[in-house]
Design a protein around this motif. Structure first.
Motif, short mmCIF file in Angstrom:
data_model
loop_
_atom_site.label_atom_id
_atom_site.label_comp_id
_atom_site.label_asym_id
_atom_site.label_seq_id
_atom_site.Cartn_x
_atom_site.Cartn_y
_atom_site.Cartn_z
N THR A 182 -33.69 83.21 45.98
CA THR A 182 -34.65 82.19 45.54
C THR A 182 -34.15 80.78 45.81
O THR A 182 -34.83 79.81 45.48
CB THR A 182 -34.90 82.33 44.04
N ILE B 258 -33.41 78.82 51.20
CA ILE B 258 -34.25 77.62 51.30
C ILE B 258 -33.39 76.44 51.74
O ILE B 258 -33.79 75.63 52.59
CB ILE B 258 -34.93 77.33 49.96
N GLN C 223 -33.60 74.22 55.30
CA GLN C 223 -33.68 72.76 55.37
C GLN C 223 -32.74 72.20 56.43
O GLN C 223 -32.99 71.14 56.99
CB GLN C 223 -33.33 72.16 54.01
N ALA D 33 -38.83 69.80 46.99
CA ALA D 33 -39.23 70.74 48.05
C ALA D 33 -38.56 72.09 47.85
O ALA D 33 -39.21 73.14 47.97
CB ALA D 33 -38.89 70.17 49.42
N THR E 19 -40.03 73.76 44.68
CA THR E 19 -41.41 74.20 44.89
C THR E 19 -41.43 75.57 45.56
O THR E 19 -42.14 76.49 45.14
CB THR E 19 -42.19 73.19 45.75
N GLU E 20 -40.62 75.71 46.61
CA GLU E 20 -40.57 77.00 47.32
C GLU E 20 -39.89 78.06 46.45
O GLU E 20 -40.33 79.21 46.41
CB GLU E 20 -39.81 76.82 48.64
N GLN F 248 -42.19 79.65 43.75
CA GLN F 248 -43.12 80.67 44.24
C GLN F 248 -42.45 82.03 44.39
O GLN F 248 -43.09 83.08 44.24
CB GLN F 248 -43.72 80.23 45.59
N LEU F 249 -41.14 82.03 44.66
CA LEU F 249 -40.40 83.28 44.74
C LEU F 249 -40.06 83.81 43.35
O LEU F 249 -40.01 85.03 43.13
CB LEU F 249 -39.10 83.07 45.54
#
Length: 283
Positions: free
Chosen positions: A140, A144, A148, A220, A223-224, A227-228
């Protein structure tokens, strides 16, 4: 929950803080210096084996978040592919047990990999080429961060390769407080559950509240990550916070089999649902 005043409605004014050393959470709760703490199922069982009087009162995630992160173009698609490769990890003994189990589930062994302690430089170690895989990454979060920086990754999740499902994150309280401060705990749980339910229903509002409380966050990434996380906050029936004897016992048995805790540890005393709050009415 804090931003919407749910704790205040329960007559509570909790102070939330991140300790300078997060590994001390169970000790401060066990010593009564903190009323509650967020920790890990693995660490709680280790702490109870050491005599620390802490109990899980709520599961914040229903499944493991850890795994082995590899670069998407590495050709590594399963644990056996790690043979002859260097695997970096933070030096945590339980993660060595994860790797042992994952390799064994795929017909390989620890003797075939070079395990090195890279601390928590899981992303830098991987993208720099220092290691071929990073063990202990949260699916999670770390992938990410790697994305980036322009690096696509894949995750080998621990519970996909032989490690029993467990509750990655749990809310803990002092065992003595379960009776002496039962009302306070129940109020805290009701407010916390209400906050999570709202976050599931309105992630944007949850992120806004998080950013207001912690302006330093990378919006950012969060946020991602949110969702996970949302799908693993609830069980198969859509219930938040649930815990089962089956999941606690299976994981404790695995820990005992790997020499992490004594086989005679009283697992039933490590968690409780007796204080589980009732479903909160809609706001």
């Amino acid at each position: 929950a804090q931003e919407r005043g749910y704790y205040e409605k329960e007559g509570l004014k909790p102070e939330f803080y991140t300790p300078s050393d997060p590994t001390t959470v169970l000790q401060t709760v066990g010593a009564g210096r903190d009323a509650f703490g967020i920790s890990y199922q693995t660490d709680l069982l280790l702490a109870r084996a050491a005599g620390v009087p802490v109990t899980s009162i709520l599961a914040l995630t229903q499944r493991p978040l850890q795994g082995i992160m590899v670069l998407a173009d590495s050709g590594i698609t399963r644990p056996a592919d790690l043979a002859g490769k260097t695997v970096g990890y933070p030096g945590i003994p339980s993660q060595e047990a994860f790797l042992t189990t994952m390799l064994a589930s795929d017909g390989a062994s620890m003797a075939e990999v070079d395990l090195v302690n890279i601390g928590f430089d899981l992303v830098p170690g991987l993208v720099s080429g220092r290691v071929a895989a990073s063990l202990g990454a949260f699916w999670t979060h770390e992938p990410i961060l790697a994305a980036q920086e322009g690096f696509a990754t894949e995750m080998l999740k621990v519970d996909d390769w032989g490690v029993p499902p467990y509750y990655e994150l749990i809310l803990v309280a002092n065992e003595a407080d379960l009776d002496s401060r039962r009302e306070r705990i129940e109020g805290f749980l009701r407010a916390t559950r209400h906050g999570y339910q709202d976050a599931i229903a309105d992630p944007a509002a949850a992120l806004a509240a998080l950013q207001a409380a912690s302006p330093e966050i990378d919006v950012a990434v969060e946020t991602e990550g949110l969702q996970l996380l949302i799908p693993v906050w609830t069980d198969a029936n859509g219930e938040f916070g649930t815990q089962t004897a089956h999941q606690w016992q299976d994981y404790a048995t695995w820990m005992a089999d790997n020499g992490l805790i004594p086989a005679e540890l009283d697992v039933a005393a490590a968690w409780t649902t007796d204080l589980a709050p009732q479903a909160t009415p809609a706001a």
